[in-house]
Scaffold this motif. Structure first.
Motif, mmCIF file in Angstrom:
data_model
loop_
_atom_site.group_PDB
_atom_site.id
_atom_site.type_symbol
_atom_site.label_atom_id
_atom_site.label_comp_id
_atom_site.label_asym_id
_atom_site.label_seq_id
_atom_site.Cartn_x
_atom_site.Cartn_y
_atom_site.Cartn_z
ATOM 1 N N LEU A 1 0.759 -1.073 -0.001
ATOM 2 C CA LEU A 1 -0.053 -0.075 -0.084
ATOM 3 C C LEU A 1 0.806 1.269 -0.050
ATOM 4 O O LEU A 1 0.370 2.417 0.171
ATOM 5 C CB LEU A 1 -0.963 -0.099 1.223
ATOM 6 C CG LEU A 1 -1.962 -1.114 1.099
ATOM 7 C CD1 LEU A 1 -2.851 -0.918 2.505
ATOM 8 C CD2 LEU A 1 -2.703 -1.315 0.006
ATOM 9 N N ALA A 2 2.230 0.980 -0.110
ATOM 10 C CA ALA A 2 3.159 2.276 -0.208
ATOM 11 C C ALA A 2 4.158 1.852 -1.159
ATOM 12 O O ALA A 2 4.585 0.598 -1.329
ATOM 13 C CB ALA A 2 3.591 2.603 1.138
ATOM 14 N N PRO B 1 13.061 10.819 2.334
ATOM 15 C CA PRO B 1 12.704 12.141 2.669
ATOM 16 C C PRO B 1 12.151 13.119 1.971
ATOM 17 O O PRO B 1 11.209 13.942 2.385
ATOM 18 C CB PRO B 1 14.210 12.635 3.087
ATOM 19 C CG PRO B 1 15.251 11.473 3.136
ATOM 20 C CD PRO B 1 14.671 10.362 2.262
ATOM 21 N N ALA B 2 12.284 13.214 0.722
ATOM 22 C CA ALA B 2 11.404 13.900 -0.367
ATOM 23 C C ALA B 2 10.018 13.550 -0.657
ATOM 24 O O ALA B 2 9.273 14.273 -0.809
ATOM 25 C CB ALA B 2 12.274 13.760 -1.759
ATOM 26 N N ALA B 3 9.879 12.181 -0.503
ATOM 27 C CA ALA B 3 8.708 11.729 -0.681
ATOM 28 C C ALA B 3 7.695 11.472 0.399
ATOM 29 O O ALA B 3 6.536 11.282 0.450
ATOM 30 C CB ALA B 3 8.480 10.614 -1.708
ATOM 31 N N GLY B 4 8.360 11.512 1.533
ATOM 32 C CA GLY B 4 7.460 10.742 2.880
ATOM 33 C C GLY B 4 7.512 9.364 3.069
ATOM 34 O O GLY B 4 8.186 8.531 2.190
ATOM 35 N N ARG B 5 7.313 8.898 4.254
ATOM 36 C CA ARG B 5 7.580 7.526 4.526
ATOM 37 C C ARG B 5 6.657 6.442 3.649
ATOM 38 O O ARG B 5 7.089 5.252 3.795
ATOM 39 C CB ARG B 5 7.207 7.226 6.196
ATOM 40 C CG ARG B 5 8.191 7.845 7.005
ATOM 41 C CD ARG B 5 8.053 7.202 8.379
ATOM 42 N NE ARG B 5 6.917 7.708 9.024
ATOM 43 C CZ ARG B 5 6.438 8.782 9.386
ATOM 44 N NH1 ARG B 5 7.412 9.532 9.491
ATOM 45 N NH2 ARG B 5 5.241 9.007 9.811
ATOM 46 N N HIS B 6 5.516 7.017 3.469
ATOM 47 C CA HIS B 6 4.629 6.147 2.756
ATOM 48 C C HIS B 6 3.957 6.822 1.373
ATOM 49 O O HIS B 6 2.752 6.988 1.302
ATOM 50 C CB HIS B 6 3.547 5.423 3.593
ATOM 51 C CG HIS B 6 3.834 4.772 4.664
ATOM 52 N ND1 HIS B 6 3.799 5.334 6.157
ATOM 53 C CD2 HIS B 6 4.238 3.507 4.704
ATOM 54 C CE1 HIS B 6 4.132 4.168 6.866
ATOM 55 N NE2 HIS B 6 4.594 3.172 6.198
ATOM 56 N N PRO B 7 4.804 6.791 0.453
ATOM 57 C CA PRO B 7 4.216 7.516 -0.941
ATOM 58 C C PRO B 7 3.384 6.554 -1.500
ATOM 59 O O PRO B 7 3.380 5.276 -1.016
ATOM 60 C CB PRO B 7 5.557 7.652 -1.689
ATOM 61 C CG PRO B 7 6.666 7.306 -0.765
ATOM 62 C CD PRO B 7 6.202 6.647 0.334
ATOM 63 N N LEU B 8 2.323 7.164 -2.294
ATOM 64 C CA LEU B 8 1.539 6.256 -2.958
ATOM 65 C C LEU B 8 2.196 5.320 -3.977
ATOM 66 O O LEU B 8 3.253 5.694 -4.644
ATOM 67 C CB LEU B 8 0.518 7.270 -3.859
ATOM 68 C CG LEU B 8 -0.306 8.131 -3.212
ATOM 69 C CD1 LEU B 8 -1.390 8.855 -4.029
ATOM 70 C CD2 LEU B 8 -1.047 7.790 -1.782
ATOM 71 N N PRO B 9 1.679 4.138 -3.918
ATOM 72 C CA PRO B 9 2.495 3.325 -5.010
ATOM 73 C C PRO B 9 1.989 3.564 -6.332
ATOM 74 O O PRO B 9 1.005 4.355 -6.672
ATOM 75 C CB PRO B 9 1.596 1.865 -4.668
ATOM 76 C CG PRO B 9 0.446 2.332 -4.037
ATOM 77 C CD PRO B 9 0.447 3.439 -3.258
ATOM 78 N N SER B 10 2.789 3.061 -7.208
ATOM 79 C CA SER B 10 2.309 3.466 -8.636
ATOM 80 C C SER B 10 1.563 2.560 -9.151
ATOM 81 O O SER B 10 0.897 1.680 -8.492
ATOM 82 C CB SER B 10 3.722 2.967 -9.702
ATOM 83 O OG SER B 10 3.891 1.597 -9.338
ATOM 84 N N ALA B 11 0.546 3.036 -10.295
ATOM 85 C CA ALA B 11 -0.580 2.225 -10.535
ATOM 86 C C ALA B 11 -0.198 0.850 -11.048
ATOM 87 O O ALA B 11 -1.000 -0.207 -10.873
ATOM 88 C CB ALA B 11 -1.157 2.819 -11.940
ATOM 89 N N ALA B 12 0.954 0.809 -11.601
ATOM 90 C CA ALA B 12 1.335 -0.865 -11.920
ATOM 91 C C ALA B 12 1.538 -1.589 -10.765
ATOM 92 O O ALA B 12 1.024 -2.857 -10.704
ATOM 93 C CB ALA B 12 2.634 -0.731 -12.976
#
Length: 291
Positions: free
Chosen positions: A66-67, A72-83
């Motif tokens: 789910l991540a 540091p630039a994107a955060g601890r749990h960035p959104l996963p890619s669609a793929a």
């Protein structure tokens, strides 16, 4: 709106046609059940799942599925890619047009991440089991043990089904373009403690709105009327845009779900404090001041 977000244990059991704790009608059309047991610092979600889960439920690993990998630039749990999300959802058995119910053991605060992502990637019928596994057991329904291997699905991930914010959008809302809610615990918002991120405090102008206050003492969501009263007291208005952030974009999804149950659409800031606090160009506020 509430029935599009939440389902209670009694209705879910009837939908699954559960008798004596067994899933007796596994034909196509019954909801796909996803077990999303996770919490900050918790590492035994898979073990808890194998020890007992809802009939035919598939385990979902929040960190891995789910991540995307954090930074540091994107955060601890960035959104996963669609793929990546599509591959995971197919592995869980999600098909085009599936109905899905997600649950956890912490009042929906981790399961809501799966709810939000499935909605974001285009699945319409996704609900959170109100009260989670505890409500299921309390209603007298049995659990299954061991793992479940789902028949692979054919879900196609199409991003854009839920509104999102970047850091600039969040700052704009907090600065008067709308309302920005901080879903973390009050002591983190005030800057009294910070267990994981490099700076303590909050986005200037954000309103403290702890996710846990969406729930009653029984671990279930407050009534629709109570939720509306709560959010009105936080400055949420029908005609004003609302955004939500938390530590890393997980529990903020619970706030988005609570707002949706109350009839208000809100945008999620996925990077949340874990992204904001790593950016030296971003201002940080402390204390309990509210606009």
């Amino acid at each position: 709106m509430r029935e599009r977000v939440l389902v209670d244990a009694t209705r879910l059991a009837a939908d699954l046609q559960v008798t004596g704790g067994r899933h007796v009608d596994p034909e196509a059309g019954t909801p796909v059940l996803l077990d999303v047991r996770w919490a900050l610092g918790m590492t035994d979600g898979a073990e808890r799942y194998r020890a007992g889960h809802l009939p035919a439920a598939v385990y979902v690993d929040l960190e891995a599925e789910l991540a995307a990998p954090g930074s540091p630039a994107a955060g601890r749990h960035p959104l996963p890619s669609a793929a990546a999300f599509q591959e995971a959802a197919r592995r869980w058995g999600v098909r085009q047009g599936s109905r899905v119910v997600v649950y956890d053991g912490v009042g929906g605060t981790s399961a809501a991440r799966a709810w939000w992502l499935l909605r974001y990637f285009g699945l319409d019928d996704v609900r959170i089991l109100d009260g989670g596994i505890d409500a299921w057991v309390a209603a007298g329904h049995a659990l299954e043990v061991g793992g479940v291997a789902a028949t692979p699905g054919d879900f196609v991930a199409r991003p854009g089904g839920m509104p999102v914010l970047d850091a600039d959008d969040a700052a704009d809302l907090a600065n008067g373009a709308g309302v920005l809610l901080d879903a973390r615990a009050g002591e983190r918002y005030r800057g009294e403690v910070e267990p994981v991120d490099p700076q303590a405090g909050h986005i200037p102008g954000a309103v403290s709105a702890p996710t846990t206050e969406n729930l009653g003492e029984d671990g279930e969501f407050l009534s629709t009327a109570e939720l509306r009263t709560r959010f009105a007291g936080l400055g949420v208005r029908a005609t004003e845009p609302v955004g939500v952030y938390c530590g890393s974009g997980v529990t903020a999804a619970h706030q988005v779900a609570a707002l949706a149950a109350a009839g208000k659409q809100a945008a999620l800031y996925p990077g949340s404090w874990s992204q904001w606090s790593h950016d030296p160009a971003r201002e940080v506020a402390t204390g309990s001041a509210r606009r």
